[in-house]
Design an enzyme around this catalytic site. Structure first.
Site, PDB file in Angstrom:
ATOM      1  N   SER A  33      -7.124  -9.317  -2.654  1.00 31.17           N
ATOM      2  CA  SER A  33      -7.357  -8.342  -1.700  1.00 31.17           C
ATOM      3  C   SER A  33      -6.343  -7.317  -1.621  1.00 31.17           C
ATOM      4  CB  SER A  33      -7.374  -8.981  -0.404  1.00 31.17           C
ATOM      5  OG  SER A  33      -6.292  -9.638  -0.152  1.00 31.17           O
ATOM      6  N   ASN A  34      -5.226  -7.358  -2.197  1.00 29.98           N
ATOM      7  CA  ASN A  34      -4.259  -6.331  -2.306  1.00 29.98           C
ATOM      8  C   ASN A  34      -4.704  -4.845  -3.263  1.00 29.98           C
ATOM      9  OD1 ASN A  34      -1.636  -8.532  -2.702  1.00 29.98           O
ATOM     10  ND2 ASN A  34      -2.603  -7.805  -0.748  1.00 29.98           N
TER      11      ASN A  34
ATOM     12  N   LYS B 279       5.491  -9.932  -6.052  1.00 27.53           N
ATOM     13  CA  LYS B 279       4.997  -8.425  -6.149  1.00 27.53           C
ATOM     14  C   LYS B 279       6.351  -7.593  -6.812  1.00 27.53           C
ATOM     15  CE  LYS B 279       1.952  -8.137  -2.301  1.00 27.53           C
ATOM     16  NZ  LYS B 279       1.394  -7.608  -0.941  1.00 27.53           N
TER      17      LYS B 279
ATOM     18  N   CYS C  42      -3.550  -4.818   9.323  1.00 30.58           N
ATOM     19  CA  CYS C  42      -4.529  -4.068   8.231  1.00 30.58           C
ATOM     20  C   CYS C  42      -5.646  -4.951   7.815  1.00 30.58           C
ATOM     21  CB  CYS C  42      -3.782  -3.745   6.904  1.00 30.58           C
ATOM     22  SG  CYS C  42      -2.877  -2.268   7.328  1.00 30.58           S
TER      23      CYS C  42
ATOM     24  N   ASP D 147      10.401  -7.351  -1.247  1.00 31.28           N
ATOM     25  CA  ASP D 147       9.253  -7.893  -0.976  1.00 31.28           C
ATOM     26  C   ASP D 147       9.310  -9.565  -1.301  1.00 31.28           C
ATOM     27  OD1 ASP D 147       6.241  -8.503  -0.807  1.00 31.28           O
ATOM     28  OD2 ASP D 147       6.104  -6.394  -0.940  1.00 31.28           O
TER      29      ASP D 147
ATOM     30  N   ARG E  53      -5.680  -0.873  -2.779  1.00 29.04           N
ATOM     31  CA  ARG E  53      -4.734  -0.003  -2.122  1.00 29.04           C
ATOM     32  C   ARG E  53      -3.390  -0.216  -2.854  1.00 29.04           C
ATOM     33  NH1 ARG E  53      -5.029  -4.216   0.661  1.00 29.04           N
ATOM     34  NH2 ARG E  53      -3.413  -5.333   1.870  1.00 29.04           N
TER      35      ARG E  53
ATOM     36  N   GLY F 156       0.824  -1.278  -0.104  1.00 28.02           N
ATOM     37  CA  GLY F 156       0.078  -0.215   0.028  1.00 28.02           C
ATOM     38  C   GLY F 156       0.671   1.176  -0.055  1.00 28.02           C
TER      39      GLY F 156
ATOM     40  N   CYS G 211     -13.747 -14.115  14.413  1.00 29.00           N
ATOM     41  CA  CYS G 211     -12.578 -13.535  14.281  1.00 29.00           C
ATOM     42  C   CYS G 211     -12.201 -12.906  15.705  1.00 29.00           C
ATOM     43  CB  CYS G 211     -12.717 -12.672  12.885  1.00 29.00           C
ATOM     44  SG  CYS G 211     -13.563 -10.932  13.341  1.00 29.00           S
TER      45      CYS G 211
ATOM     46  N   ASP H 145       4.803  -3.980   6.622  1.00 22.61           N
ATOM     47  CA  ASP H 145       3.445  -4.091   7.208  1.00 22.61           C
ATOM     48  C   ASP H 145       3.504  -4.913   8.601  1.00 22.61           C
ATOM     49  OD1 ASP H 145       4.177  -6.781   6.494  1.00 22.61           O
ATOM     50  OD2 ASP H 145       2.170  -6.928   5.179  1.00 22.61           O
TER      51      ASP H 145
END
Length: 369
Positions: free
Chosen positions: A78-79, A95, A201, A71, A82, A50, A334, A139
């Site tokens: 889901s990435n 990535k 996140c 990375d 952002r 992000g 969760c 992250d």
């Protein structure tokens, strides 16, 4: 305070460079000399996520000559909301490869170095030796402190950013800054928070546009340091409250109580519980429902309701529903209930009829125990 240019200007601009950077060159503070410094700069970006996405794109567009990308992850769907350096067709790719291709498409004159690896105390010092400046968009806390401590040891500046929910922070840390007024991450946060006390996140969520705001500020701070223009965020933490539309700053000074030496840190792939023991929560009505835990595998290994099945939320959203029955009650679990709400909505959209959410998540069960 104004600092001298981090990178001396070298070489000359060719006709392509003069055309490409023309709007930047006419700024008196940058000019041809500053542009030559950018071309000579070697910048290491930690994370192509992000924050790394806008950082990489704007550094490349500005003409930073060599950019290293660290990375070891692969692009997930889901990435994409952002991590805008990746596209839908990149899902499943490393990535570093996706990011390098995007940089090359934007500015083919930039050299991109791909570091598809996990940073550890054994790899980071040699990696940093090849770069002038580091930008941290990691992250997880172990990586952040590992990078900070390595930059302190190497005497190199670190542009640091953090985003969660609707809030972001950006700062410049440089322990060996000219003038003797350097600061580092441990002057603000001496030690990482205890595992599990700060949501990730994936748990708390994040707005993609805020990543762009913070990442663009980080890129600007790098440009200022490289060229020696303006007043960098050294000794200041910029605090962005996106919902309130406020940008504030907090002053940072060298702490007299900072550790004189830092314990070696080893980066981990994500924040979360690290205990090898499993804490179990009693749920009396568990036997009457299918228990679906949508947290990450590390969280599930550390805390769980006996009899529950773990399908992490990103996998569930992409259709990983093997073994989830449609015809009996499902209770989605969760940590706090937020991810469970999203998972329940996804299940209902796929035709599951009796889907419930554990209100308050495992945090509520912990309070009751």
């Amino acid at each position: 305070m104004t600092l001298p240019p981090l990178v001396p200007p070298v070489g000359e601009l060719d006709a392509d460079g003069l055309a490409r950077y023309s709007r930047q060159l006419i700024l008196g503070e940058v000019g041809v000399t500053g542009q030559r410094s950018l071309a000579a700069a070697r910048v290491l970006v930690i994370g192509a996520g992000g924050l790394g996405s806008p950082v990489l794109l704007y550094l490349a567009a500005a003409g930073v000559g060599t950019i290293g990308v660290v990375d070891f992850d692969r692009v997930e769907k889901s990435n994409l909301h952002r991590q805008v350096i990746h596209s839908d067709g990149d899902v499943g790719r490393p990535k570093v490869d996706s990011a390098a291709d995007a940089v090359a498409a934007l500015n083919p004159t930039v050299t991109v170095r791909r570091h598809d690896l996990r940073l550890t105390s054994d790899t980071i010092d040699e990696l940093l030796a090849d770069y002038d400046l580091v930008l941290d968009g990691a992250d997880n806390f172990p990586t952040r402190y590992l990078v900070n401590d390595a930059c302190v040891s190497a005497g190199k500046p670190l542009v640091w950013g953090s985003v969660l929910g609707f809030a972001a922070q950006v700062a410049v840390f440089w322990d060996a800054a000219p003038g003797g007024e350097g600061v580092q991450l441990r002057d603000v946060f001496p030690e990482p928070p205890a595992a599990g006390t700060v949501p990730s996140c994936a748990e708390a969520g994040v707005v993609g546009a805020l990543c762009a705001q913070a990442g663009s500020v980080m890129a600007m701070e790098a440009i200022k340091l490289i060229t020696g223009i303006g007043r960098p965020l050294l000794g200041r933490v910029l605090v962005i409250d996106a919902l309130a539309g406020r940008w504030d700053q907090a002053e940072v000074r060298r702490s007299s109580s900072r550790p004189t030496t830092s314990a070696p840190a080893t980066a981990a792939p994500a924040c979360g519980p690290t205990s090898s023991a499993t804490e179990e929560f009693d749920l009396p009505e568990a036997g009457t429902m299918f228990l679906l835990d949508v947290r990450g595998p590390d969280e599930f290994a550390a805390q769980r309701v006996p009899g529950s099945v773990n399908i992490p939320l990103p996998a569930l959203l992409e259709g990983a529903l093997d073994g989830v029955p449609n015809g009996e009650p499902i209770l989605v679990i969760c940590r706090s209930g937020q991810r469970a709400e999203v998972a329940a909505a996804s299940l209902e959209a796929r035709g599951y009829r009796d889907v419930r959410v554990l209100a308050g998540g495992l945090l509520a069960l912990a309070d009751l125990s």
